[in-house]
Write a protein that holds these residues in place. Structure first.
Motif, PDB file in Angstrom:
ATOM      1  N   TYR A 280      -2.057  13.851  -6.301  1.00  0.00           N
ATOM      2  CA  TYR A 280      -3.161  13.824  -5.336  1.00  0.00           C
ATOM      3  C   TYR A 280      -4.442  14.409  -5.921  1.00  0.00           C
ATOM      4  O   TYR A 280      -5.261  14.982  -5.200  1.00  0.00           O
ATOM      5  CB  TYR A 280      -2.774  14.556  -4.045  1.00  0.00           C
ATOM      6  CG  TYR A 280      -1.577  13.961  -3.357  1.00  0.00           C
ATOM      7  CD1 TYR A 280      -1.688  12.804  -2.588  1.00  0.00           C
ATOM      8  CD2 TYR A 280      -0.302  14.533  -3.487  1.00  0.00           C
ATOM      9  CE1 TYR A 280      -0.580  12.244  -1.961  1.00  0.00           C
ATOM     10  CE2 TYR A 280       0.804  13.984  -2.865  1.00  0.00           C
ATOM     11  CZ  TYR A 280       0.661  12.843  -2.101  1.00  0.00           C
ATOM     12  OH  TYR A 280       1.756  12.285  -1.488  1.00  0.00           O
ATOM     13  N   GLU A 345     -10.715   8.543  -2.494  1.00  0.00           N
ATOM     14  CA  GLU A 345      -9.442   8.568  -1.782  1.00  0.00           C
ATOM     15  C   GLU A 345      -8.477   9.570  -2.408  1.00  0.00           C
ATOM     16  O   GLU A 345      -8.437   9.737  -3.635  1.00  0.00           O
ATOM     17  CB  GLU A 345      -8.784   7.181  -1.820  1.00  0.00           C
ATOM     18  CG  GLU A 345      -9.419   6.155  -0.918  1.00  0.00           C
ATOM     19  CD  GLU A 345      -8.564   4.896  -0.834  1.00  0.00           C
ATOM     20  OE1 GLU A 345      -8.212   4.493   0.279  1.00  0.00           O
ATOM     21  OE2 GLU A 345      -8.254   4.320  -1.894  1.00  0.00           O
ATOM     22  N   ARG A 347      -5.013  10.111  -3.470  1.00  0.00           N
ATOM     23  CA  ARG A 347      -3.888   9.213  -3.763  1.00  0.00           C
ATOM     24  C   ARG A 347      -2.864   9.887  -4.671  1.00  0.00           C
ATOM     25  O   ARG A 347      -3.227  10.574  -5.628  1.00  0.00           O
ATOM     26  CB  ARG A 347      -4.387   7.928  -4.438  1.00  0.00           C
ATOM     27  CG  ARG A 347      -5.297   7.062  -3.574  1.00  0.00           C
ATOM     28  CD  ARG A 347      -5.592   5.740  -4.258  1.00  0.00           C
ATOM     29  NE  ARG A 347      -6.395   5.916  -5.460  1.00  0.00           N
ATOM     30  CZ  ARG A 347      -6.224   5.224  -6.596  1.00  0.00           C
ATOM     31  NH1 ARG A 347      -5.233   4.353  -6.699  1.00  0.00           N
ATOM     32  NH2 ARG A 347      -7.017   5.446  -7.624  1.00  0.00           N
ATOM     33  N   TYR A 348      -1.610   9.665  -4.374  1.00  0.00           N
ATOM     34  CA  TYR A 348      -0.511  10.181  -5.194  1.00  0.00           C
ATOM     35  C   TYR A 348      -0.626   9.666  -6.629  1.00  0.00           C
ATOM     36  O   TYR A 348      -0.253  10.355  -7.584  1.00  0.00           O
ATOM     37  CB  TYR A 348       0.820   9.748  -4.583  1.00  0.00           C
ATOM     38  CG  TYR A 348       2.053  10.263  -5.293  1.00  0.00           C
ATOM     39  CD1 TYR A 348       2.568  11.523  -4.994  1.00  0.00           C
ATOM     40  CD2 TYR A 348       2.719   9.490  -6.248  1.00  0.00           C
ATOM     41  CE1 TYR A 348       3.703  12.005  -5.629  1.00  0.00           C
ATOM     42  CE2 TYR A 348       3.852   9.967  -6.895  1.00  0.00           C
ATOM     43  CZ  TYR A 348       4.336  11.216  -6.582  1.00  0.00           C
ATOM     44  OH  TYR A 348       5.467  11.687  -7.216  1.00  0.00           O
ATOM     45  N   GLU A 349      -1.169   8.457  -6.788  1.00  0.00           N
ATOM     46  CA  GLU A 349      -1.233   7.810  -8.112  1.00  0.00           C
ATOM     47  C   GLU A 349      -2.205   8.481  -9.068  1.00  0.00           C
ATOM     48  O   GLU A 349      -2.153   8.228 -10.280  1.00  0.00           O
ATOM     49  CB  GLU A 349      -1.623   6.334  -7.947  1.00  0.00           C
ATOM     50  CG  GLU A 349      -0.589   5.489  -7.227  1.00  0.00           C
ATOM     51  CD  GLU A 349      -0.610   5.657  -5.712  1.00  0.00           C
ATOM     52  OE1 GLU A 349       0.333   5.182  -5.046  1.00  0.00           O
ATOM     53  OE2 GLU A 349      -1.573   6.275  -5.193  1.00  0.00           O
ATOM     54  N   SER A 374     -10.299   3.706  -6.810  1.00  0.00           N
ATOM     55  CA  SER A 374      -9.720   2.587  -6.075  1.00  0.00           C
ATOM     56  C   SER A 374     -10.829   1.630  -5.649  1.00  0.00           C
ATOM     57  O   SER A 374     -12.028   1.913  -5.808  1.00  0.00           O
ATOM     58  CB  SER A 374      -8.989   3.103  -4.829  1.00  0.00           C
ATOM     59  OG  SER A 374      -9.927   3.648  -3.903  1.00  0.00           O
TER      60      SER A 374
END
Length: 480
Positions: A280, A345, A347-349, A374
């Motif tokens: 994150y 954002e 994001r876990y990625e 993103s």
């Protein structure tokens, strides 16, 4: 001697340094009630609160800092570093290290290893997060408001620092008339009466306030390399001196305040592998525009200007506008810099991990990151650029002819990285509980940007300080 009082005895007491320090060897001789790793905004705030509330208690408090004594105050409080000279000093590779050499996905990232960390160079812009950004956080709005108020008081945050400025007032008025009704004077951590600690606030002031209440022990040039635990509770920290000697510092409570890269790196190297630790990773996209403008009907082009268009629901960006340099007394134009921060954002990625093939000089695996914007982030960047064009037109009556007037900063150059040890109630999607304690390890806390669940488009320092004070209060309650 004829009724004359005797001479006063000479004072043999003196300080070796401008802040008292001890070697790691001395720290290793006895246990501590609280050990803080790192001395930036979060670590400094937690230290101040602990010393204030535990004054006279006999509790032992210590700080381990990897860096050295660099500056005894914010760089802008040093006369020779005023204006852009402070930034030029900051990017000196001997002062700040570019993570970009290690992080190809974040080529603009930098870190300062020194007492006070990046607060020695930050802008001081200290807005609260918008209510829309705090929705879903594990801390109630009322509690956040309580700790925001404490943080603002101790940091001397004021929205009226430039209130006498006719130019700032005119710019705010024109922005509001141009579709930016929330435009305000930027809340700044700047003391209008800088008698003791200078005008610009840094974590050095937290250390000074702490010393007013009680002594604490500080080791600099001391690298924390491992968190020690028995699997359920923290035991202390393993730290190394610059000559690579290893010491075990025992502590009932440990607060990690290294930063959003170093804190998860330390946890992962210590075998504390929560599913969310390092993940994150979030920051801000950052855009710049520098121009000179004829400000119609402006009576004083030399006035102080620092204006904020804050992040609000529906407007996923924040814009800061300031005057730079000192124009000629008879100049008809004033140079301005406009910085736009876009929401990214969470994001876990986007995550940090240990590189299995590279280690630092202390034997700790280096960190690496995977990060990208993103499609939603790219859309926000475009929105931010368009908002900056509209703002500039409203201020000056001049349009920006093309996109070449605005540039996008390298990813990481915002220095607002956060989220890699985010707090929450679910260990599957968060690293720490709502008080910053790492899930499953009693007494192990995080108090830096990494604990923030999100940052929106707002400068995170005030929020980090507020949460660090809240974490310190939780520890104080535990110690009683």
């Amino acid at each position: 001697m004829n009724g004359i009082p005797p001479y006063c005895p000479p004072d043999s007491r003196y300080l070796k340094e401008w802040i008292p320090t001890i070697p790691l060897e001395e720290m290793a001789k006895h246990p501590y009630d609280v050990l803080i790793v790192g001395s930036g905004a979060g670590g400094g705030a937690a230290l101040w609160r602990l010393c204030e509330r535990l004054s006279g208690s006999g509790k032992r408090i210590a700080v381990v800092e990897a860096g050295d004594l660099l500056l005894p105050t914010h760089a802008m409080n040093v006369a020779t570093l005023s204006g852009f000279r402070a930034y030029e000093y900051f990017i000196n590779p001997e002062i700040s290290q570019p993570y970009g050499n290690l992080f190809p996905d974040l080529p603009g990232a930098r870190e300062v290893f020194a007492l006070g960390g990046k607060t020695l160079f930050w802008t001081g812009v200290s807005p609260r997060f918008d209510a829309s950004e705090l929705t879903g956080w594990p801390v109630s709005p009322n509690e956040m408001a309580h700790y925001y108020a404490i943080a603002e008081q101790v940091m001397n945050v004021t929205p009226s620092f430039g209130s006498p400025s006719s130019l700032q007032h005119l710019i705010i008025q024109r922005l509001r008339e141009s579709g930016f009704p929330d435009a305000v004077a930027a809340p700044l951590a700047m003391n209008r009466e800088p008698i003791q600690f200078g005008m610009h606030f840094s974590s050095i002031s937290f250390l000074a306030y702490a010393l007013r209440h009680r002594p604490f022990e500080l080791a600099v040039r001391s690298r924390a390399v491992r968190v020690l635990s028995d699997g359920r509770s923290v035991i202390g920290v393993e730290a190394m001196s610059q000559d690579k000697k290893t010491y075990r510092i025992r502590a009932q409570n440990v607060i990690l305040s290294a930063n959003s890269y170093e804190t998860p790196r330390l946890l992962l190297h210590s075998g504390i592998n929560g599913t969310a630790i390092g993940h994150y990773l979030v920051n801000h996209s950052r855009l710049f525009q520098v121009s000179s403008a004829i400000i119609r009907n402006a009576s004083d082009l030399q006035s102080f200007v620092h204006v904020l268009i804050p992040h609000r629901a529906g407007s996923p960006y924040q814009i800061q506008i300031g005057r730079i340099g000192i124009p000629d007394m008879n100049a008809a134009t004033a140079p301005f810099i406009m910085a736009g921060f876009g929401k990214v954002e969470t994001r876990y990625e986007n995550f940090l991990y240990l590189d299995p093939f590279r280690k630092d000089s202390y034997g700790v695996p280096l960190a690496q990151v995977q990060f990208s914007y993103s499609d939603a982030d790219i859309h926000v960047i475009r929105q931010t650029a368009e908002a900056m064009k509209r703002a500039w037109a409203g201020i000056s009556g001049q349009s920006l002819s093309n996109d070449s007037n605005i540039c996008l900063g390298l990813p990481g150059s915002d220095y607002h990285e956060a989220g890699t040890c985010r707090m929450g109630t679910d260990p599957r999607t968060s690293s720490a509980n709502p008080f910053g304690q790492i899930h499953g390890v009693s007494g192990l806390y995080v108090a830096d940007n990494s604990v923030l669940p999100s940052v929106g488009a707002t400068n995170p320092t005030l929020t980090t300080v507020a949460l660090a004070i809240r974490t310190a209060d939780a520890i104080i309650h535990r110690l009683k």
